[in-house]
Motif scaffolding. Structure first.
Motif, PDB file in Angstrom:
ATOM      1  N   UNK A  69       5.235  10.158   5.253  1.00 28.48           N
ATOM      2  CA  UNK A  69       6.367  11.013   4.885  1.00 28.48           C
ATOM      3  C   UNK A  69       6.466  11.056   3.373  1.00 28.48           C
ATOM      4  N   UNK A  70       6.644  12.253   2.817  1.00 26.92           N
ATOM      5  CA  UNK A  70       6.853  12.386   1.378  1.00 26.92           C
ATOM      6  C   UNK A  70       8.306  12.738   1.117  1.00 26.92           C
ATOM      7  N   UNK A  71       8.874  12.053   0.135  1.00 25.30           N
ATOM      8  CA  UNK A  71      10.286  12.183  -0.210  1.00 25.30           C
ATOM      9  C   UNK A  71      10.396  12.340  -1.715  1.00 25.30           C
ATOM     10  N   UNK A  72      11.401  13.095  -2.182  1.00 23.04           N
ATOM     11  CA  UNK A  72      11.657  13.198  -3.614  1.00 23.04           C
ATOM     12  C   UNK A  72      12.642  12.109  -4.023  1.00 23.04           C
ATOM     13  N   UNK A  73      12.422  11.549  -5.201  1.00 15.45           N
ATOM     14  CA  UNK A  73      13.328  10.522  -5.711  1.00 15.45           C
ATOM     15  C   UNK A  73      14.752  11.064  -5.709  1.00 15.45           C
ATOM     16  N   UNK A  74      15.676  10.257  -5.231  1.00 19.44           N
ATOM     17  CA  UNK A  74      17.078  10.655  -5.147  1.00 19.44           C
ATOM     18  C   UNK A  74      17.451  11.297  -3.828  1.00 19.44           C
ATOM     19  N   UNK A  75      16.484  11.650  -3.019  1.00 20.51           N
ATOM     20  CA  UNK A  75      16.734  12.306  -1.736  1.00 20.51           C
ATOM     21  C   UNK A  75      17.294  11.309  -0.721  1.00 20.51           C
ATOM     22  N   UNK A  92      11.533  -0.331  10.640  1.00 25.05           N
ATOM     23  CA  UNK A  92      12.017  -1.143   9.528  1.00 25.05           C
ATOM     24  C   UNK A  92      11.349  -0.639   8.255  1.00 25.05           C
ATOM     25  N   UNK A  93      12.166  -0.238   7.276  1.00 26.47           N
ATOM     26  CA  UNK A  93      11.671   0.170   5.966  1.00 26.47           C
ATOM     27  C   UNK A  93      11.477  -1.059   5.090  1.00 26.47           C
ATOM     28  N   UNK A  94      10.510  -1.004   4.171  1.00 25.97           N
ATOM     29  CA  UNK A  94      10.342  -2.106   3.233  1.00 25.97           C
ATOM     30  C   UNK A  94       9.059  -1.987   2.442  1.00 25.97           C
ATOM     31  N   UNK A  95       8.749  -3.053   1.747  1.00 22.25           N
ATOM     32  CA  UNK A  95       7.460  -3.162   1.074  1.00 22.25           C
ATOM     33  C   UNK A  95       6.512  -3.861   2.038  1.00 22.25           C
ATOM     34  N   UNK A 135      16.033   6.067  -4.037  1.00 22.04           N
ATOM     35  CA  UNK A 135      16.349   6.220  -5.458  1.00 22.04           C
ATOM     36  C   UNK A 135      15.296   5.602  -6.373  1.00 22.04           C
ATOM     37  N   UNK A 136      14.182   5.151  -5.811  1.00 20.58           N
ATOM     38  CA  UNK A 136      13.099   4.585  -6.616  1.00 20.58           C
ATOM     39  C   UNK A 136      11.779   5.244  -6.235  1.00 20.58           C
ATOM     40  N   UNK A 137      10.979   5.558  -7.244  1.00 20.58           N
ATOM     41  CA  UNK A 137       9.661   6.149  -7.041  1.00 20.58           C
ATOM     42  C   UNK A 137       8.703   5.056  -6.576  1.00 20.58           C
ATOM     43  N   UNK A 138       7.789   5.410  -5.670  1.00 21.60           N
ATOM     44  CA  UNK A 138       6.770   4.455  -5.250  1.00 21.60           C
ATOM     45  C   UNK A 138       6.294   4.747  -3.839  1.00 21.60           C
ATOM     46  N   UNK A 139       5.405   3.890  -3.368  1.00 19.40           N
ATOM     47  CA  UNK A 139       4.936   3.968  -1.987  1.00 19.40           C
ATOM     48  C   UNK A 139       5.514   2.783  -1.242  1.00 19.40           C
ATOM     49  N   UNK A 140       6.163   3.077  -0.134  1.00 24.68           N
ATOM     50  CA  UNK A 140       6.820   2.062   0.664  1.00 24.68           C
ATOM     51  C   UNK A 140       6.316   2.166   2.092  1.00 24.68           C
ATOM     52  N   UNK A 141       6.640   1.184   2.872  1.00 24.07           N
ATOM     53  CA  UNK A 141       6.122   1.112   4.230  1.00 24.07           C
ATOM     54  C   UNK A 141       7.243   1.124   5.249  1.00 24.07           C
ATOM     55  N   UNK A 142       6.883   1.442   6.477  1.00 21.85           N
ATOM     56  CA  UNK A 142       7.775   1.221   7.611  1.00 21.85           C
ATOM     57  C   UNK A 142       6.926   0.715   8.759  1.00 21.85           C
ATOM     58  N   UNK A 156       3.650   2.843   9.080  1.00 20.83           N
ATOM     59  CA  UNK A 156       3.613   4.130   8.400  1.00 20.83           C
ATOM     60  C   UNK A 156       3.928   3.958   6.938  1.00 20.83           C
ATOM     61  N   UNK A 157       3.808   5.051   6.178  1.00 18.23           N
ATOM     62  CA  UNK A 157       4.029   5.041   4.729  1.00 18.23           C
ATOM     63  C   UNK A 157       5.027   6.117   4.343  1.00 18.23           C
ATOM     64  N   UNK A 158       5.805   5.793   3.304  1.00 15.58           N
ATOM     65  CA  UNK A 158       6.690   6.770   2.685  1.00 15.58           C
ATOM     66  C   UNK A 158       6.320   6.823   1.211  1.00 15.58           C
ATOM     67  N   UNK A 159       6.002   8.010   0.739  1.00 15.01           N
ATOM     68  CA  UNK A 159       5.673   8.207  -0.665  1.00 15.01           C
ATOM     69  C   UNK A 159       6.861   8.892  -1.323  1.00 15.01           C
ATOM     70  N   UNK A 160       7.471   8.208  -2.308  1.00 12.76           N
ATOM     71  CA  UNK A 160       8.606   8.756  -3.024  1.00 12.76           C
ATOM     72  C   UNK A 160       8.109   9.236  -4.390  1.00 12.76           C
TER      73      UNK A 160
END
Length: 163
Positions: A69-75, A92-95, A135-142, A156-160
């Motif tokens: 999933x791609x997300x914009x910072x602040x979204x 579960x979201x996290x690093x 609210x933070x840029x980066x690649x995070x996991x779920x 999965x991955x979330x790219x902010x």
């Protein structure tokens, strides 16, 4: 000497900042408000700030759809988790580091409860949701951190990306 669950929980909290797992219970609806705490991957969001809704399907083949999933910072995103399987799943979201630590705790204490704004525990055939502000840029996991699910690749991955 008998060790109580409270003592075990206290010791684990002192030793780690990771959250605890739980059994087949869904998250309590109408319970006390969750503590909104800034995490490396963002902070819990409010329904009036939701920019879009993303449905994530969970299945017993140990996969999420979508898993990227791609997300914009602040979204602020409302995730709706549809468990299309016959067993409990969670989101579960996290690093990667936090998820690895949490998964290890779940193996040791599979019935301990937790309820954080970045988690949804969803019974078979049910839906769950979380609202999260990235609210933070980066690649995070779920991931689904129920024992065996994470190891089977339910991740999965979330790219902010910056605005």
């Amino acid at each position: 000497m008998k060790i109580t669950k409270t003592l075990i929980v206290s010791a684990m909290l002192a030793a780690s900042s990771a959250s605890f797992a739980h059994g087949d219970k869904e998250h309590a609806k109408g319970a006390a408000p969750m503590k909104m705490e800034q995490k490396e991957w963002g902070i819990g969001g409010h329904s009036n700030a939701v920019k879009r809704t993303v449905e994530i399907r969970m299945t017993d083949n140990m996969r999420f759809t979508p898993d990227l999933i791609e997300v914009k910072q602040g979204e602020t995103i409302k995730f709706v988790h549809a468990n299309n399987g016959k067993v409990m799943h969670e989101f579960v979201l996290g690093t990667k580091k936090e998820l690895d630590e949490h998964a290890a705790l779940m193996k040791k204490f599979p019935n301990m409860e937790h309820d954080e704004p970045y988690m949804a525990h969803v019974a078979a055939g049910k839906k769950g949701e979380i609202i999260w502000n990235f609210n933070k840029v980066g690649e995070f996991d779920f991931a689904c951190l129920l024992p065996g699910h994470y190891e089977a690749g339910m991740v999965g991955k979330i790219k902010v990306v910056a605005q």
